[in-house]
Design an enzyme around this catalytic site. Structure first.
Site, mmCIF file in Angstrom:
data_model
loop_
_atom_site.group_PDB
_atom_site.id
_atom_site.type_symbol
_atom_site.label_atom_id
_atom_site.label_comp_id
_atom_site.label_asym_id
_atom_site.label_seq_id
_atom_site.Cartn_x
_atom_site.Cartn_y
_atom_site.Cartn_z
ATOM 1 N N GLU A 90 0.822 -1.215 0.000
ATOM 2 C CA GLU A 90 0.000 0.000 0.000
ATOM 3 C C GLU A 90 0.857 1.266 0.000
ATOM 4 O O GLU A 90 0.844 2.054 0.940
ATOM 5 C CB GLU A 90 -1.006 -0.062 1.143
ATOM 6 C CG GLU A 90 -1.952 -1.240 0.931
ATOM 7 C CD GLU A 90 -2.919 -1.484 2.075
ATOM 8 O OE1 GLU A 90 -3.135 -0.572 2.887
ATOM 9 O OE2 GLU A 90 -3.456 -2.601 2.141
ATOM 10 N N HIS A 121 -17.680 -11.278 6.008
ATOM 11 C CA HIS A 121 -16.450 -10.541 6.313
ATOM 12 C C HIS A 121 -15.662 -11.211 7.423
ATOM 13 O O HIS A 121 -16.186 -11.459 8.503
ATOM 14 C CB HIS A 121 -16.779 -9.096 6.719
ATOM 15 C CG HIS A 121 -15.545 -8.249 6.877
ATOM 16 N ND1 HIS A 121 -15.278 -7.517 8.000
ATOM 17 C CD2 HIS A 121 -14.494 -8.053 6.041
ATOM 18 C CE1 HIS A 121 -14.115 -6.886 7.840
ATOM 19 N NE2 HIS A 121 -13.631 -7.206 6.665
ATOM 20 N N HIS A 122 -14.414 -11.528 7.138
ATOM 21 C CA HIS A 122 -13.492 -12.091 8.127
ATOM 22 C C HIS A 122 -12.232 -11.245 8.188
ATOM 23 O O HIS A 122 -11.312 -11.434 7.409
ATOM 24 C CB HIS A 122 -13.076 -13.524 7.727
ATOM 25 C CG HIS A 122 -14.161 -14.536 7.846
ATOM 26 N ND1 HIS A 122 -14.101 -15.762 7.217
ATOM 27 C CD2 HIS A 122 -15.334 -14.527 8.538
ATOM 28 C CE1 HIS A 122 -15.197 -16.464 7.509
ATOM 29 N NE2 HIS A 122 -15.968 -15.734 8.297
ATOM 30 N N GLU A 123 -12.192 -10.285 9.101
ATOM 31 C CA GLU A 123 -10.938 -9.556 9.346
ATOM 32 C C GLU A 123 -10.150 -10.371 10.369
ATOM 33 O O GLU A 123 -10.661 -10.689 11.438
ATOM 34 C CB GLU A 123 -11.234 -8.148 9.877
ATOM 35 C CG GLU A 123 -10.010 -7.354 10.328
ATOM 36 C CD GLU A 123 -8.964 -7.192 9.234
ATOM 37 O OE1 GLU A 123 -9.268 -6.579 8.209
ATOM 38 O OE2 GLU A 123 -7.825 -7.708 9.411
ATOM 39 N N HIS A 176 -8.255 -9.020 1.205
ATOM 40 C CA HIS A 176 -7.599 -7.727 1.402
ATOM 41 C C HIS A 176 -6.312 -7.940 2.190
ATOM 42 O O HIS A 176 -6.157 -8.941 2.873
ATOM 43 C CB HIS A 176 -8.528 -6.760 2.145
ATOM 44 C CG HIS A 176 -9.518 -6.124 1.211
ATOM 45 N ND1 HIS A 176 -9.731 -4.781 1.148
ATOM 46 C CD2 HIS A 176 -10.331 -6.676 0.284
ATOM 47 C CE1 HIS A 176 -10.640 -4.513 0.216
ATOM 48 N NE2 HIS A 176 -11.027 -5.649 -0.320
ATOM 49 N N GLU A 177 -5.381 -6.999 2.033
ATOM 50 C CA GLU A 177 -4.017 -7.166 2.557
ATOM 51 C C GLU A 177 -3.534 -8.576 2.198
ATOM 52 O O GLU A 177 -3.093 -9.349 3.037
ATOM 53 C CB GLU A 177 -3.941 -6.941 4.093
ATOM 54 C CG GLU A 177 -4.346 -5.559 4.517
ATOM 55 C CD GLU A 177 -5.866 -5.395 4.502
ATOM 56 O OE1 GLU A 177 -6.337 -4.440 3.877
ATOM 57 O OE2 GLU A 177 -6.550 -6.225 5.084
ATOM 58 N N GLU A 222 -7.270 -7.063 -2.823
ATOM 59 C CA GLU A 222 -6.866 -5.660 -2.759
ATOM 60 C C GLU A 222 -5.384 -5.644 -3.145
ATOM 61 O O GLU A 222 -5.047 -5.983 -4.279
ATOM 62 C CB GLU A 222 -7.135 -5.131 -1.353
ATOM 63 C CG GLU A 222 -7.022 -3.647 -1.212
ATOM 64 C CD GLU A 222 -6.992 -3.228 0.235
ATOM 65 O OE1 GLU A 222 -6.388 -3.955 1.050
ATOM 66 O OE2 GLU A 222 -7.550 -2.173 0.572
ATOM 67 N N GLU A 244 -10.076 3.407 0.229
ATOM 68 C CA GLU A 244 -10.038 3.751 1.656
ATOM 69 C C GLU A 244 -9.005 4.844 1.947
ATOM 70 O O GLU A 244 -9.175 5.625 2.876
ATOM 71 C CB GLU A 244 -9.760 2.504 2.494
ATOM 72 C CG GLU A 244 -8.420 1.856 2.180
ATOM 73 C CD GLU A 244 -8.248 0.476 2.812
ATOM 74 O OE1 GLU A 244 -9.251 -0.125 3.222
ATOM 75 O OE2 GLU A 244 -7.108 0.011 2.891
HETATM 76 C C1 NOJ Z 1 -8.715 -3.140 5.437
HETATM 77 C C2 NOJ Z 1 -9.559 -3.384 4.240
HETATM 78 O O1 NOJ Z 1 -8.866 -3.038 3.066
HETATM 79 C C3 NOJ Z 1 -10.810 -2.583 4.389
HETATM 80 O O2 NOJ Z 1 -11.591 -2.695 3.229
HETATM 81 C C4 NOJ Z 1 -11.559 -3.051 5.606
HETATM 82 O O3 NOJ Z 1 -12.675 -2.229 5.795
HETATM 83 C C5 NOJ Z 1 -10.678 -2.985 6.854
HETATM 84 N N1 NOJ Z 1 -9.422 -3.579 6.629
HETATM 85 C C6 NOJ Z 1 -11.319 -3.695 8.031
HETATM 86 O O4 NOJ Z 1 -11.365 -5.074 7.807
HETATM 87 CA CA CA Z 2 -6.464 -2.191 2.866
#
Ligand code: NOJ
Ligand code: CA
Length: 680
Positions: free
Chosen positions: A178, A380-382, A460-461, A479, A485
């Site tokens: 990024e 969604h799985h962060e 993402h990441e 991503e 963002e």
């Molecule tokens: C980073 C992601 O790129 C973003 O889209 C997301 O909202 C946040 N992390 C939280 O998971």
């Molecule tokens: Ca991101």
């Protein structure tokens, strides 16, 4: 002089000469004769390769080989044991993508090298030579002399001949991929991620990247000296960067080579080098557009965390579901629905539950309401990079979604580079890299577990894209670059040239979940987005992804119904794609044909410079007439002032017409060419 001594001297001299000059041992050209790869062995038996284009050197002799952690290096004392060539020309069909049919036409050169020294180990190198690029990989054969392979580093080099400038982001830095793109002389690159795009003084464009990154560490490029770049593999907590059991193959090292920036994008090299679909019937993988509880979180007007600002409430979710249903979006993403966001989730991730919802969010009720309204939740799985914790819950978490009819999941790995927490062989937590071998395995574990449940994955990441969507078509997007963002909270936000950089760098790797369409054009606290409204529309055509978000708030779309119409209309799956013009970091114009209909779409965008771009509508069907719905920058538009100035108008259009697109500073243009019935 004594005759014998003379002979010895001569032999010595010839070895010295051979040491300086490598001898070609095999050479193969591309089907159209454009590119030629030559494999050489120098006097010390060190292998190297060169690439010529139309008889002119592009890549000077560059090393091949490996440093091993527990055995002598694999890079000299080789002799040619065997070589062979073959040709392939086939066409295959994508389940979804930028174009439906892809031609795979190359000549292949395979060389088998064997050490002359005591160990007598073998190594194969396979080159696939296309007219628009080259891919090569190493194959470690099954051999008793080298069974457990512990790669300390790869020695592959890319020595670029002509003076060139490069567009690049730093590799091995804390913020993963990024970063804003730098444009410097190639000789000023330090360590870069791939795709790394370069343009020589003569206008030749080359992008260096890799294909089919499976069970291996990602390749960064480190500059050795001058314009000589060298592979540098992402580290591992285990010391050796890659540990494998032979036989195995490395990812393909790729060079896309074209006369123009547009030519780079048109190359299908990366996909062609990947293995065919391994999932069988993938009719359940369906491109879609989505909305969701997301932008408000980045604006900080709502929160992931529980409390008065909590975004993921049952009531709010219903509002977004209604908005999606009313406007034809299939997906609704809801972030912050599950427990674990209240502490410092950025730093840890150990409190995430992937199955327990916050009390103000009734997952079953929300999922049922979505089904009733004909839309689907996007899961969604962060993980915050704590993959050991995630993997413990993975199957249960996917099963839960599966029962509720959720068939896509956005995953996230927010952690600094080197901060992935994985479980080592002894059960202890080991700190890994987002693009190391451990993560290449983790992502495929998630993708294949999801495939068993007919679910799509958007990471993402992520680890960088290397075309694995061909083999695993449910890995729909990633991503892996600065997305929208950064326009909410980035310091600085994305500059106007960002997307024109992305197209010819990051996007050469594959689809990006950029999350475009913020028509309000302001980030957190009113920070201006460096884009006009028309450019936000153009992004749907320019930044390819089979899943596209309409990222703005429903109340903002209500303010701009005219522009919003394009976001509703634009498809996400294409029968064909053309790059009509473009320069890296400056501007680009795409034409894409809807895979589900006869209409064509054009998206064009520019950096901070206003431009007039001439295009010829030679992509339109000559047997039809079209009505163009044009969304263009107003005459007074400029991202700094009048960013919302847009003209929406219709024009007749037909094959061969010549148009001029006027783009404002930070601007763009989006066009839908609606096909009339064919003329007879
Ligand atoms: C980073 C992601 O790129 C973003 O889209 C997301 O909202 C946040 N992390 C939280 O998971
Ligand atoms: Ca991101």
């Amino acid at each position: 002089m004594h005759r014998h001594l003379l002979w010895v001297l001569f032999a010595l001299l010839s070895v010295l000469a051979a040491g300086a000059r490598a001898e070609p041992v095999a050479s193969v050209s591309s089907p159209g004769g454009v590119l030629t790869v030559t494999v050489k062995l120098n006097g010390e038996g060190r292998p190297g390769y060169t690439i010529d284009r139309n008889g002119k050197p592009v890549i000077a002799e560059s090393r091949l080989g490996f440093l091993l952690a527990d055995a002598p290096k694999l890079e000299r004392n080789f002799e040619l044991a065997a070589s062979g060539a073959r040709s392939v020309d086939e066409t295959w069909e994508q389940p979804w993508g930028e174009r439906r049919y892809i031609r795979n036409r190359y000549n292949e050169l395979r060389v088998r090298l064997k050490e002359k020294s005591a160990l007598k180990r073998s190594l194969e190198i396979v080159f696939r030579i296309y007219d628009d690029g080259v891919g090569f990989r190493y194959e470690f054969p099954d051999q008793p002399e080298l069974k457990q392979v512990h790669i300390a580093d790869e020695l592959t080099e890319f020595a670029v001949v002509d003076a060139a400038t490069a567009w690049w982001i730093p590799g091995g830095e804390w913020n993963r991929y990024e970063y804003l793109y730098q444009h410097t002389p190639l000789s000023e690159v330090g360590q870069a991620h791939t795709p790394l795009t370069i343009r020589s003084v003569g206008g030749l464009h080359v992008a260096i990247h890799e294909a089919a990154l499976v069970d291996y560490a990602a390749m960064w490029l480190r500059r050795v000296v001058g314009q000589r770049l060298k592979a540098s593999l992402a580290p591992s907590a285990d010391g050796a960067r890659v540990s494998r059991v032979a036989p195995f193959t490395t990812p393909w090292r790729t060079l896309q080579i074209a006369d123009s920036a547009a030519g780079l994008y048109m190359s299908d090299l990366i996909l062609n080098l990947n293995e065919p679909n391994a999932l069988g019937d993938v009719s359940w993988v369906r491109p879609f557009k989505y909305v969701g509880i997301w932008w408000s979180l980045h604006l900080d007007t709502e929160s992931w965390a529980s409390g008065p600002k909590h975004g993921a409430t049952t009531t709010n979710a219903r509002r977004y579901i209604d908005f999606a249903a009313d406007n034809g979006f299939r997906g609704v993403l809801i972030e912050g629905w599950n427990e674990g966001w209240d502490d410092d989730w950025f730093a840890d991730g150990s409190s995430f539950s992937f199955t327990r919802a916050y009390p103000d969010f009734d997952l079953a009720t929300v999922a049922a309401y979505a089904r009733e309204r004909g839309v689907r939740l996007v899961g969604h799985h962060e993980t915050s990079g704590y993959i050991a914790h995630y993997e413990d819950q993975l199957e249960e978490a996917l099963d839960l979604y599966s029962r509720l009819g959720v068939d896509s999941v956005k995953t996230g790995y927010v952690a600094d580079a080197g901060g992935i927490k994985a479980r080592g062989a002894d059960g202890s937590i080991r700190f890994e890299w987002h693009d190391g071998q451990v993560m290449s395995r983790h992502h495929l574990k998630v993708v294949t577990e999801a495939a068993k449940r007919r679910m799509m994955i958007d990471s993402h990441e992520p680890i960088k894209d290397t075309g694995l969507r061909r083999t695993y078509p449910n890995w729909v997007a990633r991503e892996g670059a600065r997305g929208m963002e950064y326009n909410a909270w980035g310091s600085p936000p994305n500059p106007p040239e960002h997307e024109a950089n992305l197209v010819f760098t990051r996007m050469l790797a594959g689809p990006m979940d950029f999350t475009p369409g913020v028509l309000s054009l302001v980030g957190r606290g009113g920070q201006p987005i460096q884009s006009t409204m028309a450019k936000q529309l153009a992004l749907y055509v320019v930044i390819y992804s089979p899943i596209q978000m309409a990222a703005d708030l429903p109340e903002n779309y209500a303010k701009y119904p005219g522009a919003f119409r394009f976001i509703r209309d634009v498809p996400v799956d294409w029968a064909d794609t053309r790059v009509l013009n473009g320069e890296v970091g400056d501007y680009v114009t795409f034409a894409r044909k809807d895979r589900g209909g006869d209409d064509w779409y054009v998206g064009s965008l520019t950096d901070e410079h206003a431009r007039r771009l001439r295009i010829t509508l030679d992509f339109l069907d000559p047997g039809r007439s079209y009505t163009a719905q044009v969304y263009r920058d107003g005459n007074d538009a400029d991202w700094r002032r009048n960013a919302h100035s847009i003209v929406i108008e219709t024009r007749p259009a037909k094959h061969g017409d010549k148009w001029e697109l006027a783009l404002a500073s930070g601007g763009g243009q989006a066009i839908r060419f609606v096909a009339a019935a064919p003329v007879r």
